[in-house]
Design a protein around this motif. Structure first.
Motif, PDB file in Angstrom:
ATOM      1  N   PHE A  76       0.806  -1.292   0.075  1.00 28.98           N
ATOM      2  CA  PHE A  76       0.155   0.051   0.035  1.00 28.98           C
ATOM      3  C   PHE A  76       0.620   1.281   0.072  1.00 28.98           C
ATOM      4  O   PHE A  76       0.789   2.143  -0.703  1.00 28.98           O
ATOM      5  N   TYR A 100      -7.902  -1.119  -0.082  1.00 32.31           N
ATOM      6  CA  TYR A 100      -7.363  -1.262  -1.265  1.00 32.31           C
ATOM      7  C   TYR A 100      -6.977  -2.773  -1.764  1.00 32.31           C
ATOM      8  O   TYR A 100      -6.911  -2.801  -2.717  1.00 32.31           O
ATOM      9  N   ASN A 101      -6.641  -3.399  -0.671  1.00 31.30           N
ATOM     10  CA  ASN A 101      -6.328  -4.919  -0.620  1.00 31.30           C
ATOM     11  C   ASN A 101      -7.529  -5.656  -0.923  1.00 31.30           C
ATOM     12  O   ASN A 101      -7.654  -6.928  -1.163  1.00 31.30           O
ATOM     13  N   THR A 105     -14.860  -3.646  -3.213  1.00 29.78           N
ATOM     14  CA  THR A 105     -15.223  -2.584  -2.162  1.00 29.78           C
ATOM     15  C   THR A 105     -16.321  -1.837  -2.612  1.00 29.78           C
ATOM     16  O   THR A 105     -16.421  -0.731  -2.045  1.00 29.78           O
ATOM     17  N   ARG A 124      -8.037   9.846  -5.937  1.00 31.49           N
ATOM     18  CA  ARG A 124      -8.012   8.634  -6.501  1.00 31.49           C
ATOM     19  C   ARG A 124      -9.486   8.546  -7.246  1.00 31.49           C
ATOM     20  O   ARG A 124      -9.831   7.297  -7.904  1.00 31.49           O
ATOM     21  N   GLU A 126     -12.385   8.436  -5.837  1.00 28.67           N
ATOM     22  CA  GLU A 126     -13.150   7.538  -5.276  1.00 28.67           C
ATOM     23  C   GLU A 126     -14.005   7.842  -4.023  1.00 28.67           C
ATOM     24  O   GLU A 126     -13.829   7.428  -2.950  1.00 28.67           O
TER      25      GLU A 126
END
Length: 169
Positions: A76, A100-101, A105, A124, A126
């Motif tokens: 990350f 993010y992993n 999401t 990003r 988002e």
């Protein structure tokens, strides 16, 4: 109140504010709350009228605890090194790393009061991955500015503007 989310990733200040305003039980009843191991360890107490009130998250049945491996956190940090992530504390880093992993999401949002978290998400593009405490607990009138939807939107927009500036370079 927004519909029940699959997962709401909460940072330390959000948890403390929920306890301080007697909203924690409602929060975990209305939403599927996830906290990180780091946040669980650092969230010990809050103060009311100068007196410490203990926060015990060890037996919170409705709040799930997650952790990230050191390789997840490193990946990350490498992927986001241009986002000023040095301004993130360890708990926020763990939450964003998990976000993010995680492959799905779509139904996960992070609830924070820290501008850098919202800026990262804004950069990003988002904005759908975050929520303010005000949106989770709209009837709570005791919230400071950094817990409001307006603050979240302002910081997301700053992140978006930073992203546009970086694209020009």
């Amino acid at each position: 109140m927004i519909p029940k989310l699959t997962l709401v990733l909460c940072d330390t200040c959000v948890i403390i504010k929920a306890f301080r305003t007697n909203s924690w039980k409602l929060l975990i009843k209305e939403h599927n709350i996830v906290i990180s191991e780091i946040i669980k360890k650092e969230t010990k107490y809050y103060k009311v009228s100068g007196k410490e009130q203990k926060i015990d998250l060890s037996n919170c049945d409705n709040a799930r605890c997650i952790s990230q491996t050191s390789s997840d956190l490193s990946a990350f940090r490498v992927a986001f090194n241009y986002f000023n992530i040095d301004k993130l504390d360890d708990g926020e880093t763990e939450l964003l790393s998990y976000l993010y992993n995680n492959k799905d999401t779509q139904n996960i949002q992070i609830c924070s009061e820290d501008a850098v978290v919202f800026k990262i998400l804004g950069r990003r593009l988002e904005s759908n991955l975050c929520v303010s405490l005000e949106e989770l607990l709209p009837k709570n009138k005791k919230l400071l500015r950094q817990f409001t939807k307006k603050f979240k939107i302002k910081e997301l927009q700053k992140g978006l503007m930073e992203s546009k500036e970086l694209q020009k370079i």
